[in-house]
Design a protein around this motif. Structure first.
Motif, PDB file in Angstrom:
ATOM      1  N   ASP A 265       0.835  -1.210   0.000  1.00  8.70           N
ATOM      2  CA  ASP A 265       0.000   0.000   0.000  1.00  8.70           C
ATOM      3  C   ASP A 265       0.866   1.255   0.000  1.00  8.70           C
ATOM      4  O   ASP A 265       0.561   2.240  -0.691  1.00  8.70           O
ATOM      5  CB  ASP A 265      -0.919   0.015   1.221  1.00  8.70           C
ATOM      6  CG  ASP A 265      -2.100  -0.934   1.076  1.00  8.70           C
ATOM      7  OD1 ASP A 265      -2.373  -1.369  -0.060  1.00  8.70           O
ATOM      8  OD2 ASP A 265      -2.740  -1.241   2.098  1.00  8.70           O
ATOM      9  N   ASN A 266       1.939   1.220   0.783  1.00  9.52           N
ATOM     10  CA  ASN A 266       2.836   2.374   0.866  1.00  9.52           C
ATOM     11  C   ASN A 266       3.501   2.648  -0.485  1.00  9.52           C
ATOM     12  O   ASN A 266       3.614   3.805  -0.916  1.00  9.52           O
ATOM     13  CB  ASN A 266       3.898   2.123   1.936  1.00  9.52           C
ATOM     14  CG  ASN A 266       4.811   3.318   2.128  1.00  9.52           C
ATOM     15  OD1 ASN A 266       4.364   4.426   2.423  1.00  9.52           O
ATOM     16  ND2 ASN A 266       6.107   3.103   1.947  1.00  9.52           N
ATOM     17  N   LEU A 267       3.922   1.577  -1.161  1.00 13.83           N
ATOM     18  CA  LEU A 267       4.509   1.748  -2.492  1.00 13.83           C
ATOM     19  C   LEU A 267       3.480   2.304  -3.473  1.00 13.83           C
ATOM     20  O   LEU A 267       3.785   3.186  -4.284  1.00 13.83           O
ATOM     21  CB  LEU A 267       5.047   0.413  -3.006  1.00 13.83           C
ATOM     22  CG  LEU A 267       6.383  -0.081  -2.446  1.00 13.83           C
ATOM     23  CD1 LEU A 267       6.724  -1.436  -3.047  1.00 13.83           C
ATOM     24  CD2 LEU A 267       7.497   0.916  -2.727  1.00 13.83           C
ATOM     25  N   PHE A 268       2.271   1.791  -3.400  1.00 14.51           N
ATOM     26  CA  PHE A 268       1.214   2.235  -4.318  1.00 14.51           C
ATOM     27  C   PHE A 268       0.932   3.729  -4.153  1.00 14.51           C
ATOM     28  O   PHE A 268       0.713   4.449  -5.135  1.00 14.51           O
ATOM     29  CB  PHE A 268      -0.059   1.429  -4.064  1.00 14.51           C
ATOM     30  CG  PHE A 268      -1.203   1.781  -4.977  1.00 14.51           C
ATOM     31  CD1 PHE A 268      -1.260   1.273  -6.265  1.00 14.51           C
ATOM     32  CD2 PHE A 268      -2.215   2.629  -4.543  1.00 14.51           C
ATOM     33  CE1 PHE A 268      -2.312   1.603  -7.115  1.00 14.51           C
ATOM     34  CE2 PHE A 268      -3.270   2.958  -5.381  1.00 14.51           C
ATOM     35  CZ  PHE A 268      -3.317   2.449  -6.672  1.00 14.51           C
ATOM     36  N   GLU A 269       0.947   4.197  -2.913  1.00 14.76           N
ATOM     37  CA  GLU A 269       0.607   5.593  -2.637  1.00 14.76           C
ATOM     38  C   GLU A 269       1.782   6.549  -2.847  1.00 14.76           C
ATOM     39  O   GLU A 269       1.586   7.697  -3.261  1.00 14.76           O
ATOM     40  CB  GLU A 269       0.100   5.719  -1.192  1.00 14.76           C
ATOM     41  CG  GLU A 269      -1.221   4.990  -0.952  1.00 14.76           C
ATOM     42  CD  GLU A 269      -1.575   4.918   0.520  1.00 14.76           C
ATOM     43  OE1 GLU A 269      -0.829   5.515   1.332  1.00 14.76           O
ATOM     44  OE2 GLU A 269      -2.577   4.267   0.866  1.00 14.76           O
ATOM     45  N   ASN A 270       3.006   6.077  -2.578  1.00 15.06           N
ATOM     46  CA  ASN A 270       4.147   6.995  -2.554  1.00 15.06           C
ATOM     47  C   ASN A 270       5.204   6.749  -3.632  1.00 15.06           C
ATOM     48  O   ASN A 270       6.041   7.621  -3.873  1.00 15.06           O
ATOM     49  CB  ASN A 270       4.827   6.930  -1.175  1.00 15.06           C
ATOM     50  CG  ASN A 270       3.875   7.276  -0.052  1.00 15.06           C
ATOM     51  OD1 ASN A 270       3.229   8.317  -0.087  1.00 15.06           O
ATOM     52  ND2 ASN A 270       3.778   6.403   0.937  1.00 15.06           N
ATOM     53  N   ASP A 271       5.194   5.568  -4.235  1.00 14.90           N
ATOM     54  CA  ASP A 271       6.205   5.255  -5.253  1.00 14.90           C
ATOM     55  C   ASP A 271       5.572   4.319  -6.280  1.00 14.90           C
ATOM     56  O   ASP A 271       5.858   3.123  -6.311  1.00 14.90           O
ATOM     57  CB  ASP A 271       7.427   4.606  -4.591  1.00 14.90           C
ATOM     58  CG  ASP A 271       8.601   4.457  -5.548  1.00 14.90           C
ATOM     59  OD1 ASP A 271       8.426   4.730  -6.754  1.00 14.90           O
ATOM     60  OD2 ASP A 271       9.689   4.055  -5.086  1.00 14.90           O
ATOM     61  N   ARG A 272       4.733   4.888  -7.125  1.00 20.25           N
ATOM     62  CA  ARG A 272       3.946   4.067  -8.037  1.00 20.25           C
ATOM     63  C   ARG A 272       4.820   3.299  -9.026  1.00 20.25           C
ATOM     64  O   ARG A 272       4.483   2.175  -9.417  1.00 20.25           O
ATOM     65  CB  ARG A 272       2.943   4.944  -8.788  1.00 20.25           C
ATOM     66  CG  ARG A 272       1.954   4.159  -9.650  1.00 20.25           C
ATOM     67  CD  ARG A 272       1.174   3.145  -8.816  1.00 20.25           C
ATOM     68  NE  ARG A 272       0.424   2.237  -9.646  1.00 20.25           N
ATOM     69  CZ  ARG A 272      -0.846   2.427 -10.013  1.00 20.25           C
ATOM     70  NH1 ARG A 272      -1.494   3.505  -9.593  1.00 20.25           N
ATOM     71  NH2 ARG A 272      -1.458   1.552 -10.765  1.00 20.25           N
ATOM     72  N   ASN A 273       5.939   3.862  -9.427  1.00 15.93           N
ATOM     73  CA  ASN A 273       6.815   3.153 -10.361  1.00 15.93           C
ATOM     74  C   ASN A 273       7.353   1.865  -9.744  1.00 15.93           C
ATOM     75  O   ASN A 273       7.373   0.808 -10.391  1.00 15.93           O
ATOM     76  CB  ASN A 273       7.976   4.054 -10.788  1.00 15.93           C
ATOM     77  CG  ASN A 273       7.527   5.178 -11.700  1.00 15.93           C
ATOM     78  OD1 ASN A 273       6.521   5.060 -12.404  1.00 15.93           O
ATOM     79  ND2 ASN A 273       8.266   6.283 -11.697  1.00 15.93           N
ATOM     80  N   SER A 274       7.788   1.955  -8.484  1.00 14.31           N
ATOM     81  CA  SER A 274       8.293   0.757  -7.795  1.00 14.31           C
ATOM     82  C   SER A 274       7.174  -0.261  -7.591  1.00 14.31           C
ATOM     83  O   SER A 274       7.384  -1.472  -7.712  1.00 14.31           O
ATOM     84  CB  SER A 274       8.904   1.135  -6.445  1.00 14.31           C
ATOM     85  OG  SER A 274      10.043   1.945  -6.622  1.00 14.31           O
ATOM     86  N   PHE A 275       5.986   0.242  -7.280  1.00 11.54           N
ATOM     87  CA  PHE A 275       4.844  -0.655  -7.102  1.00 11.54           C
ATOM     88  C   PHE A 275       4.543  -1.407  -8.396  1.00 11.54           C
ATOM     89  O   PHE A 275       4.360  -2.634  -8.386  1.00 11.54           O
ATOM     90  CB  PHE A 275       3.617   0.137  -6.661  1.00 11.54           C
ATOM     91  CG  PHE A 275       2.370  -0.697  -6.530  1.00 11.54           C
ATOM     92  CD1 PHE A 275       2.108  -1.401  -5.368  1.00 11.54           C
ATOM     93  CD2 PHE A 275       1.457  -0.789  -7.580  1.00 11.54           C
ATOM     94  CE1 PHE A 275       0.959  -2.178  -5.247  1.00 11.54           C
ATOM     95  CE2 PHE A 275       0.313  -1.556  -7.472  1.00 11.54           C
ATOM     96  CZ  PHE A 275       0.062  -2.249  -6.301  1.00 11.54           C
ATOM     97  N   ASP A 276       4.496  -0.676  -9.501  1.00 17.13           N
ATOM     98  CA  ASP A 276       4.200  -1.310 -10.789  1.00 17.13           C
ATOM     99  C   ASP A 276       5.256  -2.346 -11.149  1.00 17.13           C
ATOM    100  O   ASP A 276       4.941  -3.402 -11.723  1.00 17.13           O
ATOM    101  CB  ASP A 276       4.109  -0.248 -11.885  1.00 17.13           C
ATOM    102  CG  ASP A 276       2.868   0.623 -11.741  1.00 17.13           C
ATOM    103  OD1 ASP A 276       1.923   0.188 -11.059  1.00 17.13           O
ATOM    104  OD2 ASP A 276       2.848   1.734 -12.308  1.00 17.13           O
ATOM    105  N   GLU A 277       6.507  -2.055 -10.800  1.00 14.32           N
ATOM    106  CA  GLU A 277       7.576  -3.017 -11.069  1.00 14.32           C
ATOM    107  C   GLU A 277       7.380  -4.287 -10.239  1.00 14.32           C
ATOM    108  O   GLU A 277       7.577  -5.405 -10.735  1.00 14.32           O
ATOM    109  CB  GLU A 277       8.936  -2.394 -10.762  1.00 14.32           C
ATOM    110  CG  GLU A 277      10.103  -3.318 -11.096  1.00 14.32           C
ATOM    111  CD  GLU A 277      11.449  -2.693 -10.787  1.00 14.32           C
ATOM    112  OE1 GLU A 277      12.477  -3.362 -11.020  1.00 14.32           O
ATOM    113  OE2 GLU A 277      11.479  -1.538 -10.301  1.00 14.32           O
ATOM    114  N   LYS A 278       6.983  -4.113  -8.966  1.00 16.36           N
ATOM    115  CA  LYS A 278       6.709  -5.271  -8.112  1.00 16.36           C
ATOM    116  C   LYS A 278       5.595  -6.125  -8.708  1.00 16.36           C
ATOM    117  O   LYS A 278       5.690  -7.358  -8.749  1.00 16.36           O
ATOM    118  CB  LYS A 278       6.298  -4.805  -6.710  1.00 16.36           C
ATOM    119  CG  LYS A 278       7.409  -4.220  -5.873  1.00 16.36           C
ATOM    120  CD  LYS A 278       8.381  -5.281  -5.417  1.00 16.36           C
ATOM    121  CE  LYS A 278       9.453  -4.672  -4.523  1.00 16.36           C
ATOM    122  NZ  LYS A 278      10.525  -5.654  -4.216  1.00 16.36           N
TER     123      LYS A 278
END
Length: 432
Positions: A265-278
């Motif tokens: 959730d934290n990645l989705f809200e604050n670092d969308r590029n990293s979230f999408d990579e995950k």
């Protein structure tokens, strides 16, 4: 029906506790210090697993709580009588017909009278069953029950609403783990001043506060678009996090699963590029698993070595005769369970039917088969069979689980050895 103490109901609860303990490998209760049944109590839980959810609460309650359930299951008079004997009260929803909503006033009024007698109430404020790891919007049923009755008592009744979070490591799995967390009670008397100023606003505020507290207790995947990827991440990382950060905590796996969700959730809200990579990595990992006949539940990071696998296989082989005896003598119980399953179209009832079968069918067929043994041979044999039959049948159920686990471990071992590059890539892709 007064829903008060029943000796017959207490006897059923005794056998229910046994059946439930046999159904799960482990049941973990946390926060029980937050429950004071000497006060009027309303238990408010998420609802993921049909009949299993109330059984888990019953397993820990000292008193006999009264449950509120959807009214459509009361349509048949015979079933309605059984449900009421089991301390279950109907609640009507819009889908049950607008003309029936007025009947809720009787149920809510009776609920208030039961609270005055210190009889616990229990309901599922989401308003419907939700098998996913998420919380649906909490409805106003609890507010409509408790605020008027507290007003009648000048907010001196002392009612407490205890939020409950239920979590299953494998919601449909047999001999899996269940976690039940009791949150800090919400004291209804704290809402007196606000209620006197505006009852409607207060009812909504109580609903919101309860929803917030319930979310804290569960694994709540609110990002529905990537729900599957979140569950993969839990399968791959929760056990590792448990060992690294929550070792020694009885609810460590629950806490680790919650941390996985928070991190994503934290990645989705604050670092969308990293979230999408995950998410892309998780999907690639799932493709590799599918290609090699593996699942997200398989422990691919640490494949078993050959010696333990051989030792486990030998134990399974040596214990196979006991398993055959157990399954043969439990055949009627299995057939009864399969027949009961055909009555339900939704998979959500699989664990419930399994538990009910263990509670009723296994004892019934054990008794009947023991009588037959006594009539054919002698009553000493019948007495021995009465204890041996359910014990070996339960062992056979465990043996089946152990065998499945062994096959999964062997597949992971073979995959890591035969496709080392794919295995190394996979272990990197699944990291949180």
């Amino acid at each position: 029906m007064n829903y008060e103490y029943s000796k017959g109901y207490q006897i059923v609860r005794f056998f229910e506790r046994i059946a439930l303990r046999l159904h799960y490998r482990k049941i973990v209760y946390s926060g029980t210090e937050n429950v004071n049944e000497n006060n009027p109590v309303i238990f408010a839980s998420n609802h993921r697993n049909a009949v299993i959810d109330p059984l888990l609460l019953l397993n820990k309650c000292k008193k006999q709580p009264v449950f509120l359930a959807r009214a459509d299951i009361f349509k048949k008079p015979a079933i309605a009588r059984v449900l009421k004997w089991l301390h279950i009260m109907p609640v009507y929803r819009m889908r049950d017909g607008a003309e029936n909503l007025a009947n809720n006033s009787d149920s809510f009024q009776l609920s208030g009278e039961l609270l005055k007698k210190r009889i616990p109430m229990a309901l599922y404020p989401e308003g419907k069953h939700n098998p996913k790891m998420s919380l649906l919007p909490v409805q106003k049923a609890i507010s409509r029950i408790v605020l008027p009755i507290e007003e009648e008592e000048n907010f001196e009744l002392g009612t407490e609403i205890v939020p409950i979070g239920l979590y299953y490591t494998d919601i449909f799995g047999f001999l899996s783990d269940a976690y039940v967390t009791f949150g800090k009670p919400i004291k209804v008397s704290d809402y007196q001043k606000q209620y006197e100023e505006n009852p409607n606003v207060t009812a909504n505020q109580l609903r919101k506060d309860l929803e917030i507290e319930m979310r804290k207790l569960i694994v709540n995947i609110s990002n529905d678009e990537f729900y599957n990827e979140y569950t993969y991440a839990i399968d791959w990382n929760a056990e590792r996090l448990t060992k690294e950060k929550y070792i020694g905590k009885k609810d460590g796996f629950l806490l680790a699963s919650q941390e996985v969700v928070r991190n994503l959730d934290n990645l989705f809200e604050n670092d969308r590029n990293s979230f999408d990579e995950k998410i892309r990595n998780f999907r690639k990992a799932k493709e590799i698993l599918n290609k090699h006949g593996l699942t997200t539940k398989d422990k691919v990071v640490t494949p078993s070595s050959v010696v333990p696998l051989i030792a486990q296989l030998l134990l399974l082989i040596f214990s196979f005769p006991i398993t055959v005896f157990g399954f043969l003598n439990g055949a009627l119980s299995i057939l009864g369970y399969k027949k009961l399953l055909t009555l339900f179209k939704d998979n959500q009832f699989i664990p419930s039917v399994r538990a009910i079968s263990g509670l009723f069918l296994v004892p019934i067929f054990t008794f009947i088969q023991s009588l037959i043994v006594g009539l054919i041979f002698n009553w000493w044999y019948a007495l021995a069979y009465f204890f041996i039959m359910p014990a070996t049948f339960y062992f056979a159920c465990w043996w089946r689980k152990w065998m499945k686990q062994w096959v999964r471990k062997w597949k992971v071992k073979r995959f890591a050895k035969k496709f080392p590059e794919a295995w190394k890539k996979l272990t990197k892709l699944i990291q949180l």
